[in-house]
Each structure stands twice: as structure tokens, then as C-alpha cells.
Design a protein around this motif. Structure first.
Motif, short mmCIF file in Angstrom:
data_model
loop_
_atom_site.label_atom_id
_atom_site.label_comp_id
_atom_site.label_asym_id
_atom_site.label_seq_id
_atom_site.Cartn_x
_atom_site.Cartn_y
_atom_site.Cartn_z
N LYS A 166 -37.98 5.50 3.85
CA LYS A 166 -39.39 5.25 3.54
C LYS A 166 -40.21 4.70 4.70
CE LYS A 166 -39.01 0.50 1.85
NZ LYS A 166 -39.48 -0.48 0.90
N ILE A 167 -39.57 4.21 5.76
CA ILE A 167 -40.33 3.62 6.87
C ILE A 167 -40.79 4.71 7.84
CG2 ILE A 167 -40.26 1.99 8.81
CD1 ILE A 167 -40.13 0.57 6.13
N THR A 199 -48.06 3.95 -0.62
CA THR A 199 -47.58 2.56 -0.72
C THR A 199 -48.59 1.64 -1.40
OG1 THR A 199 -48.50 1.99 1.44
CG2 THR A 199 -46.22 2.76 1.42
N THR A 252 -36.61 2.43 16.21
CA THR A 252 -37.44 1.41 15.56
C THR A 252 -38.33 0.69 16.55
OG1 THR A 252 -35.52 1.07 14.18
CG2 THR A 252 -37.30 -0.50 13.91
N ALA A 293 -40.23 4.81 18.67
CA ALA A 293 -40.74 5.34 17.40
C ALA A 293 -41.73 6.48 17.60
CB ALA A 293 -41.40 4.21 16.61
N ALA A 339 -42.24 5.99 11.22
CA ALA A 339 -42.38 5.58 12.62
C ALA A 339 -43.82 5.73 13.08
CB ALA A 339 -41.46 6.45 13.49
N ILE A 398 -50.97 0.28 5.99
CA ILE A 398 -49.92 0.10 7.01
C ILE A 398 -50.46 0.81 8.26
CG2 ILE A 398 -47.49 0.49 7.63
CD1 ILE A 398 -46.86 0.32 4.65
N LYS A 449 -50.85 0.15 0.03
CA LYS A 449 -51.27 -0.93 0.91
C LYS A 449 -51.50 -0.35 2.31
CE LYS A 449 -46.49 -2.29 1.41
NZ LYS A 449 -45.47 -3.19 1.01
N PHE A 475 -46.16 3.42 12.47
CA PHE A 475 -47.08 2.69 11.58
C PHE A 475 -46.46 1.34 11.22
CE2 PHE A 475 -48.04 7.07 11.43
CZ PHE A 475 -49.42 7.12 11.40
N GLY A 476 -47.34 0.34 11.07
CA GLY A 476 -46.88 -1.02 10.74
C GLY A 476 -46.58 -1.80 12.01
N HIS A 477 -46.70 -3.09 11.90
CA HIS A 477 -46.35 -3.95 13.04
C HIS A 477 -45.94 -5.32 12.51
CE1 HIS A 477 -46.37 -5.80 16.97
NE2 HIS A 477 -46.49 -4.59 17.48
C1 LIG Z 1 -42.64 -2.47 12.91
C2 LIG Z 1 -41.93 -2.82 11.59
C3 LIG Z 1 -40.46 -3.10 11.86
C4 LIG Z 1 -42.60 -4.03 11.03
O1 LIG Z 1 -42.03 -4.29 9.85
P1 LIG Z 1 -42.42 -5.63 9.04
O2 LIG Z 1 -43.76 -6.12 9.36
O3 LIG Z 1 -41.30 -6.53 9.22
O4 LIG Z 1 -42.58 -5.07 7.68
P2 LIG Z 1 -41.50 -5.21 6.57
O5 LIG Z 1 -40.26 -4.52 7.02
O6 LIG Z 1 -41.45 -6.65 6.18
O7 LIG Z 1 -42.18 -4.38 5.45
C5 LIG Z 1 -43.28 -4.83 4.73
C6 LIG Z 1 -43.59 -3.78 3.72
O8 LIG Z 1 -44.33 -2.72 4.32
C7 LIG Z 1 -43.56 -1.53 4.27
N1 LIG Z 1 -43.65 -0.90 5.57
C8 LIG Z 1 -43.67 -1.52 6.78
N2 LIG Z 1 -43.75 -0.61 7.74
C9 LIG Z 1 -43.78 0.59 7.13
C10 LIG Z 1 -43.87 1.90 7.62
N3 LIG Z 1 -43.92 2.13 8.94
N4 LIG Z 1 -43.87 2.90 6.75
C11 LIG Z 1 -43.81 2.67 5.43
N5 LIG Z 1 -43.73 1.44 4.90
C12 LIG Z 1 -43.72 0.42 5.75
C13 LIG Z 1 -42.14 -1.94 3.99
O9 LIG Z 1 -41.45 -0.92 3.32
C14 LIG Z 1 -42.35 -3.14 3.12
O10 LIG Z 1 -42.66 -2.72 1.82
P3 LIG Z 1 -41.98 -3.46 0.57
O11 LIG Z 1 -42.42 -4.90 0.67
O12 LIG Z 1 -42.53 -2.72 -0.60
O13 LIG Z 1 -40.51 -3.30 0.76
C15 LIG Z 1 -42.07 -1.65 10.61
O14 LIG Z 1 -43.43 -1.47 10.32
C16 LIG Z 1 -41.49 -0.39 11.17
O15 LIG Z 1 -40.26 -0.23 11.20
N6 LIG Z 1 -42.36 0.56 11.56
C17 LIG Z 1 -41.89 1.83 12.04
C18 LIG Z 1 -41.28 1.75 13.43
C19 LIG Z 1 -42.32 1.57 14.49
O16 LIG Z 1 -43.37 2.18 14.49
N7 LIG Z 1 -42.01 0.69 15.43
C20 LIG Z 1 -42.90 0.38 16.53
C21 LIG Z 1 -43.58 -0.93 16.28
S1 LIG Z 1 -44.80 -1.27 17.51
#
Ligand SMILES: CC(C)(COP(=O)(O)OP(=O)(O)OC[C@H]1O[C@@H](n2cnc3c(N)ncnc32)[C@H](O)[C@@H]1OP(=O)(O)O)[C@@H](O)C(=O)NCCC(=O)NCCS
Length: 277
Positions: free
Chosen positions: A152-153, A203, A110, A114, A155, A207, A205, A157-159
Motif C-alpha cells: 500500500k505504500i 486513503t 524506501t 523511491a 513511493a 499524502i 488523507k 509520496f509521504g514524508h
Molecule cells: C517516507 C515514509 C517512510 C514516511 O512514513 P511515515 O511518516 O512514518 O508514515 P507512516 O508509515 O507512519 O504512515 C502514516 C500513514 O500514512 C500512510 N502512508 C504513508 N506514506 C504513504 C505512501 N507513500 N503511500 C500510501 N500511504 C502512505 C501509511 O500507510 C499510514 O497509514 P495508516 O495509519 O492507515 O497505517 C513513507 O511515506 C514512505 O515509505 N513513502 C514512500 C517512500 C518514499 O517516497 N521515500 C522517500 C521519502 S523522502
């Protein structure tokens, strides 16, 4: 034991640690066949990383791409668990190597690691394209398979902190420029962008691709295997971990927890009760 037998024993003992990385004799050190004195002052640290891990020197352009990925990932401040752990560990009476090891140990699927999973996903898309499936369908299919296997998460993507990770775009631009000059194929940058679009299709949205997704593009373009993506990230983040561990060590504070002690944490257990015995 005959001389022949003892030669065989020595040979089998020598073969115990067979390596093609380094050769050492008294007064001589050669890395991948190059004498160390010919490398010192002539090749950069990223070139040395490439030589060590890949067996030969990269082209200058390949080294620049690797260096860009290494520069981009060095630090994300004390909000990043690895950095916070390095700093907290440094206040616990352990030495710098222990503080660094504590931090490096949490660079998992995570956080920080990732990129490895992301590279696996990009390669899955690549296999599908090679099997004749068009890019967008390949991304949708690979995403569906990855979600079925790992959840569903996705790796890479998202921050948690950045709506858009400021490190991703410059890295992708460098890869696109390198692809334009024929230095890399460019297939993985297209795959990365399509996976980002495919996640949004699922999704509904955005990400956006994060640092791990972007460095995964670079490492795939450069031909590194997915587990090496994690290793390379760790090399880079170790610089930040060292800097923070040292800064905290020299600050002299003892036993620093994750937040100031006057900020309470939330208790969610049973109300106070009497022990009935
Ligand atoms: C980085 C991370 C933990 C941030 O999470 P966050 O901002 O706390 O986001 P949340 O966990 O609150 O999720 C928000 C929403 O976006 C979705 N989402 C967030 N990151 C996602 C991803 N990488 N893929 C798919 N969906 C994602 C979540 O499922 C959630 O959807 P929901 O509200 O319908 O349940 C998350 O994006 C993640 O685990 N990413 C993959 C691991 C990764 O790349 N890590 C390196 C970070 S630099």
C-alpha cells in the motif's frame, strides 16, 4: 600464429570493452566525440552528466531542469539514514570512500531510491492514458495495480519529517514553466499531481508528493529510464554524503553511535533469568 590471426586476436581483445562513451589515445580524451579540452570551462556539470548518460548535449533548458533536481536532493541532514550512516561510518576508522559507499548503499526503495519506483508508476499511468483511458481513471487503475503488486505504500509520496515536502512545489513549478515554453511535454507533471489526488481518494488523507515524487516527474519529463532516476538521485545525494562524511571526519570523534550513550534504547526481550546448567 599468422599476422592476420594476431590482428584478429587484438581486435577481439579491443572489442571486449566496447563503449560509445569515451575514446582515449595518448594525449587525447574525447567524450561522446567532443574533445575534453573543448568541454572544460564550457559545459556545466549537469550538462556533462547528460552528455555522459544520454549520448548528446542537452538544451540549456533541459540542463536547468536536471540541475534543479540535482540541487534539490543533495542533503536532508543526519535524520536521513544515508547521512547518519555517512557520519557514523566516518567515526569508525574507515576512509572517506568507505564512509560514502556505506551511505550510498542504503539508498534503496524506501530512502532515496523511491524515485525509481515512482517513475515506474508514472509510466504505468502514461501507458493507460496512451491506451485511451482518461487521466484520473488511469491514475486510480495504476495505483490499484501497484498496490496489488508492491503493497500500500506508494513511493514518492509521504514524508516522515515534513507534512509537506518544501522541495516538491518549486520543482513542479519549474516543470510547469518548462512545459508552458514547450521544453518538456508536461504530461508527467499532470500525472504526478493526479497520482497524489488518487492516493488521497484511496486513503482519505493527504499524502503529499515528496522530493522523490517530484524529481521522478522531472526525470520522466526529461526522458530518463526509471533506474536512471535512482542513479541521478544518488549522484545528487553523494554531495551531501561527502560533505557530512568530511565534516564528521574533521571533527575527530571516534566511534559515534546512532544516539548519545546516556540515552538508553528500549529492551523488549525476556526478563533477566538464570542459566540452568
Ligand atoms: C517516507 C515514509 C517512510 C514516511 O512514513 P511515515 O511518516 O512514518 O508514515 P507512516 O508509515 O507512519 O504512515 C502514516 C500513514 O500514512 C500512510 N502512508 C504513508 N506514506 C504513504 C505512501 N507513500 N503511500 C500510501 N500511504 C502512505 C501509511 O500507510 C499510514 O497509514 P495508516 O495509519 O492507515 O497505517 C513513507 O511515506 C514512505 O515509505 N513513502 C514512500 C517512500 C518514499 O517516497 N521515500 C522517500 C521519502 S523522502
Amino acid at each position: 600464429m599468422s599476422a592476420k590471426d594476431s590482428d584478429a586476436v587484438v581486435q577481439s581483445a579491443s572489442d571486449w570493452w566496447e563503449t560509445s562513451i569515451i575514446d582515449i589515445h595518448p594525449g587525447e580524451i574525447a567524450i561522446r566525440g567532443y574533445e575534453i579540452q573543448d568541454l572544460i570551462g564550457k559545459i556545466s556539470f549537469p550538462e556533462m552528466i547528460w552528455l555522459m548518460t544520454r549520448g548528446d548535449l542537452p538544451t540549456p533548458s533541459q540542463a536547468r531542469l536536471l540541475e534543479a533536481a540535482l540541487v534539490a536532493s543533495v542533503d536532508h541532514g543526519p535524520h536521513a539514514p544515508s547521512i547518519a550512516i555517512a557520519r557514523m561510518a566516518s567515526t569508525c576508522g574507515i576512509s572517506l570512500n568507505n564512509a560514502m559507499a556505506s551511505a550510498i548503499n542504503v539508498l534503496g526503495d524506501t530512502h532515496g531510491g523511491a524515485g525509481q519506483d515512482c517513475m515506474v508508476l508514472y509510466e504505468l499511468v502514461r501507458f493507460k492514458i496512451d491506451a485511451g483511458i482518461r487521466l484520473s481513471d488511469a491514475a486510480d487503475l495504476a495505483l490499484a495495480e501497484t498496490i496489488a503488486a508492491k503493497g500500500k505504500i506508494i513511493a514518492g509520496f509521504g514524508h516522515r519529517f515534513h507534512p509537506v515536502d518544501p522541495r516538491a512545489a518549486p520543482l513542479l513549478s519549474l516543470v510547469e514553466a518548462a512545459a508552458g515554453q514547450g521544453i518538456v511535454g508536461g504530461g508527467y507533471v499532470a500525472i504526478g499531481r493526479e497520482v497524489e489526488a488518487a492516493i488521497q481518494r484511496r486513503t482519505q488523507k493527504p499524502i503529499p508528493m515528496n522530493i522523490d515524487g517530484a524529481t521522478a516527474v522531472i526525470f520522466c519529463e526529461l526522458g530518463f529510464a526509471p533506474p536512471m532516476g535512482r542513479g541521478l538521485f544518488i549522484l545528487s545525494r553523494s554531495v551531501g554524503i561527502l560533505a557530512h562524511a568530511w565534516e564528521q571526519t574533521t571533527a575527530g570523534k571516534r566511534m559515534k553511535g546512532p544516539m548519545p550513550k546516556d540515552i538508553p534504547f528500549t529492551y523488549a526481550g525476556p526478563a533477566k533469568r538464570k542459566l540452568d546448567r
